[in-house]
Write a protein that holds these residues in place. Sequence first.
Motif, PDB file in Angstrom:
ATOM      1  N   ILE A  27       6.409  16.113  -2.480  1.00  0.00           N
ATOM      2  CA  ILE A  27       6.913  15.941  -1.192  1.00  0.00           C
ATOM      3  C   ILE A  27       5.789  14.827  -1.102  1.00  0.00           C
ATOM      4  O   ILE A  27       3.950  15.655  -1.359  1.00  0.00           O
ATOM      5  N   LEU A  28       6.058  13.661  -0.232  1.00  0.00           N
ATOM      6  CA  LEU A  28       4.665  12.790   0.038  1.00  0.00           C
ATOM      7  C   LEU A  28       5.057  13.081   1.877  1.00  0.00           C
ATOM      8  O   LEU A  28       6.261  12.379   1.974  1.00  0.00           O
ATOM      9  N   GLU A  29       3.950  12.564   2.659  1.00  0.00           N
ATOM     10  CA  GLU A  29       3.918  13.355   3.803  1.00  0.00           C
ATOM     11  C   GLU A  29       3.592  11.931   4.329  1.00  0.00           C
ATOM     12  O   GLU A  29       2.530  11.925   4.053  1.00  0.00           O
ATOM     13  N   ILE A  30       3.613  11.396   5.796  1.00  0.00           N
ATOM     14  CA  ILE A  30       2.622  10.585   6.876  1.00  0.00           C
ATOM     15  C   ILE A  30       2.968  10.789   8.000  1.00  0.00           C
ATOM     16  O   ILE A  30       4.582  11.447   8.575  1.00  0.00           O
ATOM     17  N   GLY A  31       1.786  11.022   8.842  1.00  0.00           N
ATOM     18  CA  GLY A  31       2.069  11.104  10.968  1.00  0.00           C
ATOM     19  C   GLY A  31       1.567   9.945  11.291  1.00  0.00           C
ATOM     20  O   GLY A  31       1.200   9.013  11.098  1.00  0.00           O
ATOM     21  N   THR A  32       2.270   9.487  12.398  1.00  0.00           N
ATOM     22  CA  THR A  32       1.724   8.437  13.147  1.00  0.00           C
ATOM     23  C   THR A  32       2.096   8.918  14.995  1.00  0.00           C
ATOM     24  O   THR A  32       3.294   9.481  15.253  1.00  0.00           O
ATOM     25  N   GLY A  33       1.732   7.810  15.387  1.00  0.00           N
ATOM     26  CA  GLY A  33       2.051   8.259  16.827  1.00  0.00           C
ATOM     27  C   GLY A  33       3.202   7.622  17.485  1.00  0.00           C
ATOM     28  O   GLY A  33       3.645   6.694  16.922  1.00  0.00           O
ATOM     29  N   ASP A  34       3.977   8.483  17.966  1.00  0.00           N
ATOM     30  CA  ASP A  34       5.017   8.245  18.389  1.00  0.00           C
ATOM     31  C   ASP A  34       5.386   6.913  19.824  1.00  0.00           C
ATOM     32  O   ASP A  34       6.254   6.546  19.428  1.00  0.00           O
ATOM     33  N   SER A  35       4.002   6.424  20.191  1.00  0.00           N
ATOM     34  CA  SER A  35       4.240   4.832  20.572  1.00  0.00           C
ATOM     35  C   SER A  35       4.216   3.578  18.952  1.00  0.00           C
ATOM     36  O   SER A  35       4.550   2.796  19.621  1.00  0.00           O
ATOM     37  N   GLY A  36       3.811   4.242  18.463  1.00  0.00           N
ATOM     38  CA  GLY A  36       3.611   3.491  17.343  1.00  0.00           C
ATOM     39  C   GLY A  36       5.140   2.701  16.023  1.00  0.00           C
ATOM     40  O   GLY A  36       5.081   3.236  15.385  1.00  0.00           O
ATOM     41  N   THR A  37       6.106   2.672  17.391  1.00  0.00           N
ATOM     42  CA  THR A  37       7.465   1.826  16.977  1.00  0.00           C
ATOM     43  C   THR A  37       7.653   1.034  15.640  1.00  0.00           C
ATOM     44  O   THR A  37       8.115   1.104  15.103  1.00  0.00           O
ATOM     45  N   GLY A  38       6.688   0.187  15.120  1.00  0.00           N
ATOM     46  CA  GLY A  38       6.243  -0.605  14.318  1.00  0.00           C
ATOM     47  C   GLY A  38       6.060  -0.259  12.722  1.00  0.00           C
ATOM     48  O   GLY A  38       6.672   0.172  12.348  1.00  0.00           O
ATOM     49  N   GLN A  39       4.921   1.145  13.087  1.00  0.00           N
ATOM     50  CA  GLN A  39       4.655   2.002  11.627  1.00  0.00           C
ATOM     51  C   GLN A  39       5.744   2.848  11.684  1.00  0.00           C
ATOM     52  O   GLN A  39       5.904   2.323  10.587  1.00  0.00           O
ATOM     53  N   ILE A  40       6.137   3.400  12.422  1.00  0.00           N
ATOM     54  CA  ILE A  40       7.583   3.769  12.584  1.00  0.00           C
ATOM     55  C   ILE A  40       8.836   3.281  11.669  1.00  0.00           C
ATOM     56  O   ILE A  40       9.339   3.654  10.457  1.00  0.00           O
ATOM     57  N   ALA A  41       8.794   2.432  12.258  1.00  0.00           N
ATOM     58  CA  ALA A  41       9.784   1.252  11.245  1.00  0.00           C
ATOM     59  C   ALA A  41       9.168   0.920   9.618  1.00  0.00           C
ATOM     60  O   ALA A  41      10.756   1.049   8.765  1.00  0.00           O
ATOM     61  N   ARG A  97      11.719   2.079   6.266  1.00  0.00           N
ATOM     62  CA  ARG A  97      12.250   1.319   5.649  1.00  0.00           C
ATOM     63  C   ARG A  97      11.571   1.344   3.998  1.00  0.00           C
ATOM     64  O   ARG A  97      12.176   1.015   2.893  1.00  0.00           O
ATOM     65  N   CYS A  98      10.475   2.231   3.631  1.00  0.00           N
ATOM     66  CA  CYS A  98       9.961   2.205   2.506  1.00  0.00           C
ATOM     67  C   CYS A  98      10.157   3.957   2.375  1.00  0.00           C
ATOM     68  O   CYS A  98       9.423   4.075   1.142  1.00  0.00           O
ATOM     69  N   GLY A  99      11.054   4.585   3.242  1.00  0.00           N
ATOM     70  CA  GLY A  99      11.886   5.540   2.202  1.00  0.00           C
ATOM     71  C   GLY A  99      11.724   6.428   3.232  1.00  0.00           C
ATOM     72  O   GLY A  99      11.693   7.906   2.729  1.00  0.00           O
ATOM     73  N   PHE A 100      10.677   6.723   4.055  1.00  0.00           N
ATOM     74  CA  PHE A 100      10.286   7.933   4.628  1.00  0.00           C
ATOM     75  C   PHE A 100      11.528   8.639   6.205  1.00  0.00           C
ATOM     76  O   PHE A 100      12.155   8.373   6.242  1.00  0.00           O
ATOM     77  N   VAL A 101      11.496   9.622   6.189  1.00  0.00           N
ATOM     78  CA  VAL A 101      12.947   9.660   7.149  1.00  0.00           C
ATOM     79  C   VAL A 101      11.603  10.934   7.726  1.00  0.00           C
ATOM     80  O   VAL A 101      11.272  11.834   7.476  1.00  0.00           O
ATOM     81  N   ARG A 102      11.991  11.263   8.851  1.00  0.00           N
ATOM     82  CA  ARG A 102      11.457  11.819   9.594  1.00  0.00           C
ATOM     83  C   ARG A 102      11.272  13.479   9.531  1.00  0.00           C
ATOM     84  O   ARG A 102      13.135  13.258   9.246  1.00  0.00           O
ATOM     85  N   CYS A 103      11.295  14.040  10.298  1.00  0.00           N
ATOM     86  CA  CYS A 103      10.925  15.340   9.912  1.00  0.00           C
ATOM     87  C   CYS A 103      10.345  16.591  10.859  1.00  0.00           C
ATOM     88  O   CYS A 103      10.608  17.899  10.835  1.00  0.00           O
ATOM     89  N   GLY A 104      10.021  15.700  11.694  1.00  0.00           N
ATOM     90  CA  GLY A 104       9.284  16.222  12.909  1.00  0.00           C
ATOM     91  C   GLY A 104       8.036  15.599  13.695  1.00  0.00           C
ATOM     92  O   GLY A 104       8.246  14.555  13.865  1.00  0.00           O
ATOM     93  N   VAL A 105       7.907  16.584  14.823  1.00  0.00           N
ATOM     94  CA  VAL A 105       7.591  15.791  16.455  1.00  0.00           C
ATOM     95  C   VAL A 105       6.069  17.370  16.528  1.00  0.00           C
ATOM     96  O   VAL A 105       7.014  18.516  16.593  1.00  0.00           O
ATOM     97  N   LEU A 111       0.957  -1.085  -0.036  1.00  0.00           N
ATOM     98  CA  LEU A 111       0.353   0.190  -0.229  1.00  0.00           C
ATOM     99  C   LEU A 111       0.863   1.531   0.084  1.00  0.00           C
ATOM    100  O   LEU A 111       0.729   2.170  -0.535  1.00  0.00           O
ATOM    101  N   LEU A 112       1.912   1.464   0.362  1.00  0.00           N
ATOM    102  CA  LEU A 112       2.873   2.005   1.296  1.00  0.00           C
ATOM    103  C   LEU A 112       3.699   2.478  -0.665  1.00  0.00           C
ATOM    104  O   LEU A 112       3.329   3.577  -1.099  1.00  0.00           O
TER     105      LEU A 112
END
Length: 150
Positions: A91-105, A109-117, A76-77
């Motif tokens: 630009i493609l963005e996505i956000g998720t909760g800080d407790s969602g470690t699996g989602q962040i990983a 892995r799909c190429g997104f990089v953290r850019c803020g909180v 899907l990603l």
Amino acid sequence: MEIRPTDTPSRELLLLADESEASIADYAGRSHCHAAFEEGLIVGQYLLLHTRPFTAEIVNIAVAPDRQRQGIGTALLRHAIQTARKAGFRILEIGTGDSGTGQIALYERCGFVRCGVDVDYFRKHYPAPIIENGVECRHMVRLRMELLPK
């Protein structure tokens, strides 16, 4: 599995990814939904929203619980990335909760990089605490990807 647009996203999957009915109501009607179908049933979906000039955001993505960890989220990603690129977004963005470690990983892995909180996003905008992996979800972790033409 076939991924294609749909005008009728699964309500169950929307709520799996976002517990706030008000939040879903805000973006669902303005988004474009693509769903992964198997034997006529939706097993996963994402909603893509045009947020700013040349920028889109995956505002909701979910896979049925019994189908998770089988590559559907990754598919899907990848589909969302190609869809956004073909639509001319840069630009493609996505956000998720800080407790969602699996989602962040997965997103990284799909190429997104953290850019803020967005600090205390879920405390400010959700009616009740969200507990995930035994931890209160407080902050929205923002990730992005630059879409280079292929």
